[in-house]
Design a protein around this motif. Structure first.
Motif, mmCIF file in Angstrom:
data_model
loop_
_atom_site.group_PDB
_atom_site.id
_atom_site.type_symbol
_atom_site.label_atom_id
_atom_site.label_comp_id
_atom_site.label_asym_id
_atom_site.label_seq_id
_atom_site.Cartn_x
_atom_site.Cartn_y
_atom_site.Cartn_z
ATOM 1 N N ALA A 24 6.297 3.185 0.644
ATOM 2 C CA ALA A 24 5.251 2.485 1.387
ATOM 3 C C ALA A 24 5.595 2.454 2.892
ATOM 4 O O ALA A 24 4.715 2.530 3.743
ATOM 5 N N GLU A 33 0.836 -1.185 0.000
ATOM 6 C CA GLU A 33 0.000 0.000 0.000
ATOM 7 C C GLU A 33 0.885 1.255 0.000
ATOM 8 O O GLU A 33 1.849 1.325 0.773
ATOM 9 N N GLY A 34 0.562 2.199 -0.876
ATOM 10 C CA GLY A 34 1.345 3.447 -0.909
ATOM 11 C C GLY A 34 2.553 3.365 -1.821
ATOM 12 O O GLY A 34 3.378 4.277 -1.876
ATOM 13 N N SER A 35 2.653 2.264 -2.586
ATOM 14 C CA SER A 35 3.860 2.081 -3.388
ATOM 15 C C SER A 35 3.906 2.993 -4.617
ATOM 16 O O SER A 35 4.979 3.284 -5.126
ATOM 17 N N GLU A 73 3.545 6.018 -4.962
ATOM 18 C CA GLU A 73 4.366 7.207 -4.680
ATOM 19 C C GLU A 73 5.813 6.961 -5.117
ATOM 20 O O GLU A 73 6.468 7.816 -5.702
#
Ligand code: PFF
Length: 456
Positions: free
Chosen positions: A277, A196-198, A200
């Motif tokens: 992440a 999750e958040g990768s 970025e």
């Protein structure tokens, strides 16, 4: 005295050995940490442009010079120029080899240490967001002697391989394990992009923000393009000199560059997806992969095995590159001075290992340059070689082909043994002129910035 020169055992053996030289710490350790420090995507884009515009012609020039002369860089420049002035470009390369190997082998030592840590299950309970991994890394590099001992072990292995000779030593190592490294990287990439958040991290690596890239970042990207394909210091002249005349240099050159770039980008994606992440700092510096990846492995089923394999393969990749650097020095003394292989290797490997101890100590606070400010001895060796010596060596190689050796002679060597048709001289000349101009422009802009800073 006539000596039969050793040759690669097969064409694929050469490609793998040259790819083994190119793919190493430059791709997996240096590229991500430098991209992290110089604005991510902007750095990546300049690096990619330099690889294809500057790197490919110069790589082919080095291969052709080596194969034509069957000599080390000094001998190759001397023979093809017919005078003594140009051999200094070869000397620049041999000196760069000395300098690069003395800091490269320090990080090579770290890869052995981390392989053991992985084997001992040291990363098993690392959780994203905690600083346990960073603390483990700091504790390791702040010890004065332990990293220096791992560095000496790495150098000892390198010396043993080179003392045994090109074919039995280098080629055999490079033939194994490279495909496995690719597989491991792909697994890390898949895990990275599914965190999750990768995204970025992907944006950081591929969406340029030009404001983050100063003049110094542009020279760093150029220098890194040379470093990552082992250019500008005669390593590829030396490897080309063990070729028989029947290989397709253009095909080999392209394959090596594509593989090298693919591995760097995969490593970049695996690392920056995890960095973002997990909320880590992309500009962490030399420790980036050693801090971030141990936190990523526990997130993968069977991660401890991947951790072991990753650091072991990184160590092998580092070793196959390091041997190509030592071979530049060894080949010079064997060809030019008639020395015996094992004596040369032990002597100069020993000197490089000793300089490397100083480089290693400089990272743990025992820095011989500390009276001069913040710069570490390690940092000095690194910066001087990749940012200046390699681009200058590469620039002079391009100039050499155009003004001294001759583009028609280069083309003849390039196509010899293949069914390729002769490329028009003006087209090939343009490639070299453009490559030379790009390097000159970037280096001069850096010099300009430095000189300006003295006056304001
Ligand atoms: N290309 C190697 C890497 O990317 O790790 C480093 C290197 C090897 C640089 C050989 C220069 C050289 F002659």
């Amino acid at each position: 005295m006539t000596r039969t020169r050793e040759h690669w055992g097969s064409r694929i053996g050469f490609i793998l050995a040259a790819a083994g030289s190119a793919v190493g710490l430059g791709n997996i350790w240096k590229y991500p940490y430098m991209a992290g420090q110089h604005g991510g995507a902007a750095f990546t884009l300049i690096y990619l442009i330099c690889i294809f515009v500057v790197g490919l012609p110069i790589l082919l020039a080095e291969f052709a010079m080596g194969r034509r002369t069957q000599l080390n860089p000094v001998g190759a420049f001397r023979t093809l120029s017919g005078n003594k002035t140009w051999k200094w470009v070869g000397f620049l390369g041999v000196s760069a080899a000395f300098i690069i190997l003395s800091f490269y082998s320090v990080i090579g030592g770290w890869t052995i240490k981390y392989t053991f840590l992985a084997l001992l299950g040291a990363f098993g309970d690392f959780t994203p967001g905690s600083d346990v991994s960073a603390r483990m890394y700091d504790a390791f590099i702040n010890k004065p002697f332990e990293p220096a001992l791992w560095h000496l072990l790495f150098m000892a292995l390198c010396i043993l391989i080179i003392a045994r000779g090109v074919k039995s030593g280098i080629e055999r190592w490079s033939k194994i394990l490279m495909p496995l490294l690719l597989v491991i990287l792909v697994v890390l990439v898949i895990r990275g992009i599914t965190l999750e958040g990768s995204m970025e991290g992907i944006r950081f690596l591929f969406q340029p923000k030009w404001g983050d890239l100063g003049a110094s970042g542009v020279v760093a990207a150029l220098g890194h393009a040379f470093f990552t394909i082992s250019l500008g210091m005669g390593a590829m002249i030396t490897y080309g000199s063990y070729l028989q005349p029947d290989s397709d240099l253009l095909k080999s050159g392209l394959a090596i560059i594509l593989l090298d770039t693919a591995i760097a980008l995969l490593a970049g994606i695996a690392i920056f997806t995890a960095v973002f992440a997990f909320g880590e700092n992309p500009a962490e510096g030399e420790g980036l992969i050693f801090v971030v990846l141990p936190t990523l492995f526990p997130q993968i089923p069977g991660g401890s095995i991947f951790g072991i394999l990753f650091f072991f393969l990184l160590f092998v990749a580092a070793l196959t590159s390091a041997v190509s650097i030592l071979e530049v020095v060894t080949a010079y003394f064997i060809d030019e001075k008639g020395w015996n292989r094992s004596r040369t290797t032990f002597l100069f490997g020993g000197i490089i290992a000793s300089i490397g101890v100083l480089a290693s100590l400089s990272l743990s606070g025992y820095n011989i340059l500390s009276p001069l400010g913040d710069l570490t001895f390690f940092g000095l060796l690194d910066t001087v070689s990749y940012k200046y010596m390699l681009p200058v060596g590469g620039f002079l190689t391009a100039v050499f082909v155009v003004v001294r050796w001759g583009v028609p002679q280069f083309i003849e060597e390039l196509i010899s043994g293949t069914s390729l048709s002769r490329a028009p001289v003006p087209v090939v000349t343009t490639f070299f002129v453009v490559a030379g101009l790009v390097v000159a422009y970037i280096l001069l802009s850096e010099v300009w910035v430095v000189v300006k800073s003295w006056f304001v």
